[in-house]
Design a protein around this motif. Structure first.
Motif, PDB file in Angstrom:
ATOM      1  N   LYS A 258       0.829  -1.215   0.000  1.00 25.22           N
ATOM      2  CA  LYS A 258       0.000   0.000   0.000  1.00 25.22           C
ATOM      3  C   LYS A 258       0.857   1.256   0.000  1.00 25.22           C
ATOM      4  O   LYS A 258       1.797   1.370   0.780  1.00 25.22           O
ATOM      5  N   ASN A 259       0.528   2.159  -0.905  1.00 24.31           N
ATOM      6  CA  ASN A 259       1.229   3.437  -1.073  1.00 24.31           C
ATOM      7  C   ASN A 259       2.665   3.323  -1.560  1.00 24.31           C
ATOM      8  O   ASN A 259       3.363   4.304  -1.689  1.00 24.31           O
ATOM      9  N   LYS A 260       3.115   2.107  -1.821  1.00 25.98           N
ATOM     10  CA  LYS A 260       4.492   1.974  -2.307  1.00 25.98           C
ATOM     11  C   LYS A 260       4.551   1.358  -3.692  1.00 25.98           C
ATOM     12  O   LYS A 260       5.477   1.598  -4.448  1.00 25.98           O
ATOM     13  N   GLY A 261       3.591   0.504  -3.949  1.00 20.65           N
ATOM     14  CA  GLY A 261       3.657  -0.154  -5.254  1.00 20.65           C
ATOM     15  C   GLY A 261       2.278  -0.606  -5.661  1.00 20.65           C
ATOM     16  O   GLY A 261       1.410  -0.828  -4.825  1.00 20.65           O
ATOM     17  N   ILE A 308      11.056   1.950  -4.429  1.00 22.57           N
ATOM     18  CA  ILE A 308      12.049   1.342  -3.545  1.00 22.57           C
ATOM     19  C   ILE A 308      12.334   2.265  -2.368  1.00 22.57           C
ATOM     20  O   ILE A 308      12.379   1.848  -1.231  1.00 22.57           O
ATOM     21  N   ASN A 309      12.561   3.519  -2.677  1.00 21.42           N
ATOM     22  CA  ASN A 309      12.705   4.527  -1.631  1.00 21.42           C
ATOM     23  C   ASN A 309      12.345   5.875  -2.250  1.00 21.42           C
ATOM     24  O   ASN A 309      11.866   5.941  -3.382  1.00 21.42           O
ATOM     25  N   TRP A 344      13.518   2.451 -14.650  1.00 18.84           N
ATOM     26  CA  TRP A 344      14.014   2.812 -13.339  1.00 18.84           C
ATOM     27  C   TRP A 344      14.133   4.323 -13.283  1.00 18.84           C
ATOM     28  O   TRP A 344      14.874   4.916 -14.036  1.00 18.84           O
ATOM     29  N   ASN A 345      13.357   4.934 -12.358  1.00 16.41           N
ATOM     30  CA  ASN A 345      13.453   6.375 -12.113  1.00 16.41           C
ATOM     31  C   ASN A 345      14.455   6.561 -10.999  1.00 16.41           C
ATOM     32  O   ASN A 345      14.382   5.873  -9.986  1.00 16.41           O
ATOM     33  N   HIS A 346      15.334   7.521 -11.175  1.00 14.29           N
ATOM     34  CA  HIS A 346      16.266   7.816 -10.086  1.00 14.29           C
ATOM     35  C   HIS A 346      16.382   9.331  -9.941  1.00 14.29           C
ATOM     36  O   HIS A 346      16.589  10.046 -10.915  1.00 14.29           O
ATOM     37  N   LEU A 347      16.306   9.802  -8.710  1.00 16.69           N
ATOM     38  CA  LEU A 347      16.473  11.233  -8.442  1.00 16.69           C
ATOM     39  C   LEU A 347      17.905  11.445  -7.984  1.00 16.69           C
ATOM     40  O   LEU A 347      18.267  11.078  -6.867  1.00 16.69           O
ATOM     41  N   PHE A 348      18.716  12.063  -8.837  1.00 19.26           N
ATOM     42  CA  PHE A 348      20.083  12.329  -8.415  1.00 19.26           C
ATOM     43  C   PHE A 348      20.099  13.452  -7.393  1.00 19.26           C
ATOM     44  O   PHE A 348      20.906  13.474  -6.482  1.00 19.26           O
TER      45      PHE A 348
END
Lengths: 773, 261
Positions: A258-261, A308-309, A344-348
């Protein structure tokens, strides 16, 4: 001494300008009920009009502002706006969850993502639709169809009834890049074009670029149709679907955590063959070939995502669809697309967003006759895409990235009676691209988006590659080993657009783009046919190139209730493909000897007027255009119209909310018929009448027009459940639209010849029961 | 494909229909049409010369009279054809084409000259013809129907590019012909099903014509002269100067059966 003084002054000046510190607010904008990212949701700052940001494809936004106190408002079509007051003295992570708007008008509101987006956005020739907008338009068999809906917008026209292929600004049906979650869909049609492959229950957003797309896209000359799937409800399980006269669909979605995936699975199937079978059984069709007709398609959309985070999120999406058309075992054709994407989304950082995608795409068909004979053909893509979005300041965003795609084409594996198999030469190629694009506001009136895309296409071995002389015989051949380069074409594609806001409600835009295309669809018929063949650029076939200029005037009225756009475009096309007289395209290893090369040009005027809110809304779109080609060997080397040339094209859409339960809608379309070649004379050979043709495409099919009516009855709508009925009538006044015109000797009078027109549909009613819980 | 689309539409909508329409068509000046055939069999051969008319006119195709027609071979023999009736020109009675020779047709009419070349291939004989069920073949999928049709068997010549035209006569009436090349079938024994429906008591005559490449191209592009193709155009004629029609010098093998049961 003097130099030092200047230097000190300069440094002091720099200090002053940097004294005002900037901080970034960033985060995600989502739907409060199901967690879906709201693509294109806008953030505005009350104290700084003209500054703002929009959520990207993943719902992420980033806005860098000077330190201060601000009221931030988030807006998105169909949702209630949300405001928040912030103290910006350090960078903030700020997510928003928007609730659906609960006004009287309900779901019928059609607004663009930013209320004045058509005036302030730099993007020209772009149309965005989300499924709330598509839901109320009456379409074929009550099936909400994205591809059919975009054909009601200016500049985008259907190839014809019975074909889902479409033409944008005069381009061919293969010049449109159709993407589903970044994977290419090679044949976006089911059942010869009566339905598209997009199940609108699974689709979140569609953006169409009519040739002036930003540098992140490339590969086709005329348009990009970027379709994004829903992510699935990450809060609770939901089931929705519909049961209809010709097809049914079902969607199940829910949280993984829930709320994560979340995940979403959508399926759809038609059962027209069951109906045909039923009719056969009641003697209606007994004496026809339809006794054992097999006629259906099914498709699945599957997607899952997981956070994932805070900085990382992964997505897996796939599509699988198949069409089966046949007459028992005697003859049949199956075809289908499959796509798969892993992202894959990644926030640098709060200003640098990255997306990495692995992409797979497959289209194949199989034609069979009896138990022993078949032809199989296939095209496959394997790709890697890397995209960065750098939100460098409140006036500047830089997008850059690269991608690799490996194309594999199996033109045909032919199995004949007696077990002989013959394989046409497979083709392999690699397409690489690097791009950079900058969106910049000079002032709050003048903004620009410009970029460069550099693309290299390489045809690879193994295989034997031929060159041909003018009459098509082989003049030379060379052998290449696996992965050896046969031919490489580098291409540079500049893109630029400029928007000048004349005042708060109107603007002037201009743009230029170059597009190249290295996969070419060879087609012997007038409509998209699964047997059409994709060929790569090669030692014989050069990349197609298009240069498009456009200029437009945009104006909104009555506080953005009405939207008016006008655009004029001119597109110059090189290395276009034509066919020699009697060209043999199927089962031919030397298909490149059958084609001719020439150039084309297309130009037109597009007018669009839309009412966006209120009980009654809708739009009118009108296009006046011309598209023509010039080939040595055709029409004595003079310009002649392409078959998709249509002088006038009008669409009128109206939607009216009668009450809380009933909504009615109507669509009327009119367009000039396709350019075709009709006989100019006739003569006799061996007792048969033959038709004499003169200039190609110098005739027209009769004008096409039809009215569709629709109504939606909301039976029940609560927090937990929804159910509704949709009714539609296609071609309500039963106009006989010509699907084809054939010429024959009059069966009643052999001294005369006549033209016979075939109409596909006189009038088709349909109803569907929809549910959601 | 067109047939498939219509079937799909019919199944989905049940409401498709056809009607005669009046169209405004282009017109053209009258074009000359030359249909010339010579074979390796003894007997007179014919050249028919007519003209084209506009689409809206009745199907009366004017004959071209007074033309000068010659057929020469590559060994110096020339035959001047005589106009038997208006528009029909015939060779001398004992004309017999020779396999392997290249023939040149020359037509002079109304100040224009039209020339064509065609070579008579060597003979490929029919092994047998028999009544059987449809042996199919790609593209024949929708042509099939219940009932038996005639099958032809013959052996292709290896090492040589062969092109064939199979003409079937049922009770003396010519049926639509079958065209094929030996592409993918070099040197093999070929079975072909002919499309025409047969009935007991019919006299069937099957003629296997060996034709040259250019004539095959004419028939192939004439078959494809359906306006549904992407670039419809007139068939590729082997006659010069924009004449319509063809010059076919062919070899012949004939077999005949009568269906008793």
């Amino acid at each position: 001494m003097r130099k030092c003084k200047i230097l000190i002054v300069f440094i002091c000046f720099l200090q002053t300008s940097f004294a005002q510190q900037h901080f970034t607010i960033s985060g995600y904008i989502r739907d409060a009920k199901n967690g879906e990212d709201l693509i294109g949701a806008t953030i505005t700052v009350k104290e700084l009009p003209g500054k703002g940001a929009a959520a990207n494809t993943y719902g992420f936004y980033s806005l860098t502002l000077p330190a201060g106190t601000y009221q931030i408002t988030v807006n998105f079509v169909g949702y209630a706006p949300q405001s928040q007051k912030i103290e910006l003295n350090k960078s903030l992570k700020l997510d928003f969850s928007l609730g659906e708007s609960v006004n009287e008008v309900g779901e019928v509101v059609i607004t663009s993502t930013r209320r004045d987006e058509n005036v302030s956005g730099t993007q020209m020739g772009e149309q965005k639709l989300n499924t709330k907008e598509i839901n109320n338009i009456p379409v074929f068999f009550g099936e909400r169809d994205i591809l059919k809906t975009i054909q009601l917008l200016p500049g985008i026209k259907p190839m014809g009834e019975g074909s889902s292929g479409f033409t944008v600004r005069g381009g061919g049906a293969d010049q449109n890049l159709v993407l589903l979650d970044e994977a290419t869909v090679y044949n976006a049609s089911h059942l010869m074009g009566f339905f598209s492959v997009f199940n609108s229950d699974a689709i979140k957003d569609v953006t169409v670029y009519k040739g002036n797309e930003p540098a992140i896209y490339g590969g086709r000359l005329s348009s990009v149709v970027d379709v994004k799937m829903n992510d699935g409800n990450d809060k609770k399980i939901g089931v929705s679907g519909g049961i209809g006269l010709i097809s049914s669909r079902l969607t199940v979605e829910g949280p993984i955590v829930k709320n994560k995936g979340s995940f979403i699975i959508s399926a759809r199937r038609t059962y027209a063959d069951a109906i045909t079978q039923g009719l056969y059984n009641i003697h209606v069709l007994r004496d026809t070939m339809l006794n054992k007709a097999k006629l259906f398609f099914y498709d699945f959309n599957v997607k899952a995502n997981y956070k994932i985070n805070d900085k990382n999120r992964v997505f897996l999406s796939g599509y699988f669809g198949k069409d089966k058309l046949g007459l028992g075992n005697a003859f049949g054709i199956n075809w289908g697309n499959a796509t798969g994407t892993l992202r894959w989304n990644h926030l640098f950082s709060d200003r640098l967003f990255s997306n990495t995608s692995l992409v797979f795409s497959n289209f194949d068909y199989k034609i069979y006759a009896g138990n022993n004979m078949s032809i199989i053909s296939r095209i496959q893509d394997y790709g890697l895409k890397q995209d960065y979005q750098f939100y460098s300041s409140d006036v500047s965003t830089i997008n850059y990235g690269f991608n690799f795609i490996y194309h594999r084409i199996i033109p045909g594996i032919i199995t004949l009676d007696g077990g002989n198999t013959r394989t046409l030469d497979n083709k392999n190629a690699i397409e690489n691209a690097v791009y950079v694009s900058h969106k910049y506001s000079f002032t709050d009136r003048l903004t620009t988006e410009y970029g460069l895309r550099m693309n290299t296409f390489t045809l690879l071995g193994p295989g034997t590659f031929y060159t041909y002389d003018a009459d098509g015989t082989i003049s030379d051949s060379s052998s290449y080993k696996k992965l050896q380069s046969v031919k490489t074409y580098p291409n540079i594609e500049p893109r630029a657009s400029l928007n000048y806001k004349l005042n708060e409600v109107s603007s002037l835009k201009t743009s230029y783009a170059r597009n190249t295309q290295n996969l070419h669809l060879l087609s012997n018929s007038t409509s998209i046919n699964p047997r059409d063949l994709w060929i790569p650029s090669s030692n014989n076939v050069k990349p197609e190139i298009a240069d498009q200029f456009a200029i437009g005037y945009f104006r909104n009225f009555k506080d953005n209730m009405f939207e008016f756009s006008s655009e004029v475009y001119y597109k110059n096309m090189q290395n276009q493909i034509g066919y020699k007289n009697g060209a043999v395209l199927n089962n031919n290893n030397n298909v490149e000897s059958q084609i001719l090369f020439g150039k084309g040009r297309a130009y037109g005027l597009e007018l669009f007027f839309k009412k966006k809110s209120g009980k009654f809304n809708g739009w009118i779109s009108y296009t006046l255009s011309r598209t023509e080609g010039k080939f040595v060997g055709i029409n004595n080397g003079n310009y002649f119209p392409f078959k998709q040339d249509r002088t006038h094209d009008i669409s009128i859409v109206g939607i009216y909310e009668l009450s809380k339960k009933w909504t009615v809608s109507a669509t009327w379309v009119y367009y000039t018929g396709n350019a075709v070649t009709f006989p100019a004379g006739k003569y006799q050979v061996d007792g048969q009448t033959q038709y004499y043709l003169t200039s190609p495409n110098s005739n027209r099919m009769p004008p096409y027009h039809r009215l569709d009516l629709g109504a939606t009855y909301i039976r029940k709508k609560t927090e937990k459940r929804e159910s509704s009925w949709t009714f539609s009538i296609y071609n309500a006044y039963m106009h006989d639209n010509a699907y084809s015109i054939n010429f024959q000797t009059d069966p009643k009078d052999p001294t005369k010849t006549q033209a016979v027109q075939t109409t596909l549909f006189k009038m088709v009613p349909s109803f569907t029961y929809n549910f959601k819980f | 494909m067109r047939t498939i689309v219509i079937i799909v539409a019919f199944s989905l909508g049940l409401y498709s229909c056809q009607k005669v329409v009046n169209l405004k068509l282009n017109t053209s000046s009258s074009q000359i049409v030359i249909v010339a055939k010579i074979s390796d069999q003894m007997g007179t051969d014919t050249v028919l010369i007519t003209k084209s008319v506009n689409f809206s006119e009745p199907n009366v195709f004017p004959q071209v009279t007074g033309a000068k027609v010659y057929i020469a071979d590559n060994e110096g023999n020339i035959d001047t054809l005589k106009e038997l009736v208006a528009g029909k020109y015939i060779t001398k009675p004992n004309f017999k084409g020779v396999n392997g020779r290249v023939y040149t047709l020359t037509v002079e009419s109304e100040g224009q000259t039209y020339i064509a070349h065609s070579a008579i291939p060597s003979v490929v004989s029919i092994d047998s013809i028999y009544l059987g069920t449809n042996a199919g073949g790609f593209g024949g999928g929708f042509g099939g129907h219940k009932g038996k049709t005639i099958n032809v068997v013959f052996k292709d010549q290896p090492e040589v590019l062969n092109f064939y035209k199979i003409v079937e006569y049922i009770n003396g009436v010519e049926q639509s012909s079958n065209l094929l090349s030996d592409h993918l079938l070099e040197g093999q024994s070929i079975i072909r099903s002919l499309r025409a429906k047969t009935a007991i008591g019919d006299t069937i005559l099957v003629e296997l014509q060996g034709i040259d490449n250019n004539v095959y191209e004419y028939f192939r592009t004439a078959e494809r002269n359906n306006l549904a193709s992407a670039m419809p155009s007139n068939p590729v004629s082997n006659i010069s100067n924009k004449a319509l029609g063809y010059f076919n010098a062919y070899s012949v093998s004939v077999k005949k059966i009568i269906l008793i049961q």
